[in-house]
Design a protein around this motif. Structure first.
Motif, mmCIF file in Angstrom:
data_model
loop_
_atom_site.group_PDB
_atom_site.id
_atom_site.type_symbol
_atom_site.label_atom_id
_atom_site.label_comp_id
_atom_site.label_asym_id
_atom_site.label_seq_id
_atom_site.Cartn_x
_atom_site.Cartn_y
_atom_site.Cartn_z
ATOM 1 N N GLU A 1 0.820 -1.214 0.000
ATOM 2 C CA GLU A 1 0.000 0.000 0.000
ATOM 3 C C GLU A 1 0.854 1.264 0.000
ATOM 4 O O GLU A 1 0.554 2.228 -0.713
ATOM 5 C CB GLU A 1 -0.919 -0.003 1.225
ATOM 6 C CG GLU A 1 -1.817 1.222 1.310
ATOM 7 C CD GLU A 1 -2.660 1.250 2.572
ATOM 8 O OE1 GLU A 1 -3.670 1.980 2.586
ATOM 9 O OE2 GLU A 1 -2.315 0.549 3.543
ATOM 10 N N GLU A 2 1.918 1.259 0.774
ATOM 11 C CA GLU A 2 2.729 2.463 0.917
ATOM 12 C C GLU A 2 3.434 2.862 -0.371
ATOM 13 O O GLU A 2 3.898 4.005 -0.499
ATOM 14 C CB GLU A 2 3.764 2.269 2.026
ATOM 15 C CG GLU A 2 4.755 1.150 1.757
ATOM 16 C CD GLU A 2 5.707 0.930 2.923
ATOM 17 O OE1 GLU A 2 5.861 1.869 3.736
ATOM 18 O OE2 GLU A 2 6.280 -0.165 3.019
ATOM 19 N N ILE B 1 1.953 2.553 -3.534
ATOM 20 C CA ILE B 1 1.007 2.907 -4.597
ATOM 21 C C ILE B 1 1.106 4.409 -4.857
ATOM 22 O O ILE B 1 0.904 5.216 -3.941
ATOM 23 C CB ILE B 1 -0.432 2.529 -4.212
ATOM 24 C CG1 ILE B 1 -0.551 1.010 -4.047
ATOM 25 C CG2 ILE B 1 -1.418 3.014 -5.273
ATOM 26 C CD1 ILE B 1 -1.914 0.550 -3.549
ATOM 27 N N THR C 1 -6.432 4.651 -0.951
ATOM 28 C CA THR C 1 -5.963 3.349 -1.423
ATOM 29 C C THR C 1 -7.086 2.602 -2.144
ATOM 30 O O THR C 1 -6.870 2.003 -3.201
ATOM 31 C CB THR C 1 -5.444 2.503 -0.253
ATOM 32 O OG1 THR C 1 -4.343 3.178 0.361
ATOM 33 C CG2 THR C 1 -4.984 1.130 -0.738
ATOM 34 N N THR D 1 -0.855 -3.699 3.932
ATOM 35 C CA THR D 1 -1.234 -2.347 4.324
ATOM 36 C C THR D 1 -0.067 -1.632 5.012
ATOM 37 O O THR D 1 0.954 -2.248 5.356
ATOM 38 C CB THR D 1 -2.429 -2.371 5.284
ATOM 39 O OG1 THR D 1 -2.008 -2.920 6.535
ATOM 40 C CG2 THR D 1 -3.576 -3.200 4.705
ATOM 41 N N ARG D 2 -0.255 -0.331 5.238
ATOM 42 C CA ARG D 2 0.780 0.445 5.939
ATOM 43 C C ARG D 2 0.987 -0.075 7.367
ATOM 44 O O ARG D 2 2.061 0.100 7.937
ATOM 45 C CB ARG D 2 0.384 1.923 5.970
ATOM 46 C CG ARG D 2 0.435 2.583 4.593
ATOM 47 C CD ARG D 2 0.127 4.078 4.692
ATOM 48 N NE ARG D 2 0.215 4.709 3.385
ATOM 49 C CZ ARG D 2 -0.797 4.810 2.520
ATOM 50 N NH1 ARG D 2 -1.994 4.317 2.864
ATOM 51 N NH2 ARG D 2 -0.648 5.402 1.353
#
Length: 354
Positions: free
Chosen positions: A263-264, A266, A284, A331-332
């Motif tokens: 995610e971080e 993208i 996101t 995810t982050r």
């Protein structure tokens, strides 16, 4: 209408666009040795006598399904109709060369309106140096319908399909994501305001980038040249028309692999982030599922990473894994969640009772 409902009939909305295409074309045979690749990728491949392969793709745009003339100027529509087809050629690592254009118009359209549409088509042809070589024009009872076929060429050894990725290949995306979808949301909001107050004038200046991404997208022909100059041959590639999640899953299915996206990593434009906050949307989610960005998603061998490292046109967002590992988003917060194809699916979006 003519009798009791037949419960044995299957609504198209229960199938989805791509499974429907697979279902309808499964029984077709290829009779000519010149046909290298038919249905199932971004474009078809046909051999030519000179050793090149023709790359052919077609797309259909229907008023009130794919575009809304309440906020889509006809000139922009003509331009976009060309671009969405050229983007499919780019996804095969091919150079666009020609297009054909067929339209069906209702009697509410004037000559001047159709001239505006073709002015946009001509602008795209000039921008991308492609030739208009044919088409058709007919009448319609349901508004405006546009069908464009785009033709390109590529050396057979340079063509990139969806199914060529290998485990541990890096997953790379061009540009940034989510802007086109948010541009659509802004335009839809202003349309509703206009319905209530026709005297209102929308202020779109805070959303210039987003609106342009929706109304005037660009095909990444430049990326094809960049990759060539960098000496990088993608192992698999697809354009992002239906959303990052859907396109990633298309690549994994075709290559029989899994994938991990971080995610971080993208890429998001600042205007996407600020507008998501304004609309109370998760950036996101928008980047994964929005669609119509027409960026390229591709995989490369890890040995090619130094060649594009630090290049602002490319972002490594993840990597391919073994098929049994599935497709996941990290995810982050370092939570691993399954990635589901929630991009735009025309057939699933339709009401089966309509």
């Amino acid at each position: 209408m003519f009798g009791p409902k037949d419960e044995s009939r299957t609504p198209l909305s229960s199938i989805g666009e791509f499974p429907l295409i697979e279902h309808l074309t499964a029984a077709f045979n290829m009779y000519h040795k010149e046909t290298v690749l038919g249905v199932g990728d971004d474009a078809a491949l046909i051999k030519t006598p000179l050793g090149q392969q023709q790359v052919i793709t077609t797309d259909l745009l229907i008023e009130n399904i794919h575009f809304d003339l309440a906020y889509m100027p006809l000139k922009h529509l003509g331009y976009k109709a060309v671009v969405v087809n050229l983007s499919d050629l780019c996804a095969m690592n091919a150079q666009p060369k020609q297009i054909t254009v067929s339209i069906a118009v209702s009697n509410r359209f004037t000559l001047e309106a159709v001239e505006e549409l073709y002015a946009g088509i001509a602008t795209a042809c000039n921008a991308y140096k492609v030739d208009l070589v044919g088409g058709d024009t007919t009448s319609s009872t349901t508004g405006l319908i546009i069908s464009i076929t785009a033709i390109g060429t590529a050396n057979p050894s340079k063509i990139v399909r969806r199914g060529g990725a290998k485990a541990n290949d890096l997953l790379v995306v061009t540009g940034d994501l989510g802007g086109a979808y948010l541009g659509l949301q802004v335009l839809e909001r202003e349309k509703q305001v206009f319905k209530v107050n026709p005297n209102s004038q929308p202020d779109l200046s805070p959303y210039t980038y987003l609106v342009e991404r929706q109304l005037k997208p660009e095909a990444r022909v430049d990326v094809i040249d960049m990759l060539k100059d960098l000496g990088i041959q993608p192992t698999a590639m697809i354009d992002i028309s239906d959303g990052l999640s859907s396109e990633t899953i298309h690549l994994t299915k075709a290559s029989r692999l899994g994938a991990v996206i971080y995610e971080e990593h993208i890429p998001l434009d600042p205007q996407v982030i600020s507008t998501c906050e304004e609309f109370n949307m998760d950036s996101t989610t928008i980047a994964l599922n929005g669609g119509e960005d027409y960026e390229l998603l591709f995989t490369i061998n890890q040995k090619d990473y130094p060649a594009l490292k630090g290049n602002p046109n490319f972002t490594v967002i993840g990597h391919m894994t073994n098929e049994q590992e599935g497709v996941h988003l990290i995810t982050r917060a370092q939570t691993k969640i399954p990635l589901i194809a929630r991009g735009w699916d025309l057939l699933a979006a339709q009401n089966p009772q309509d």
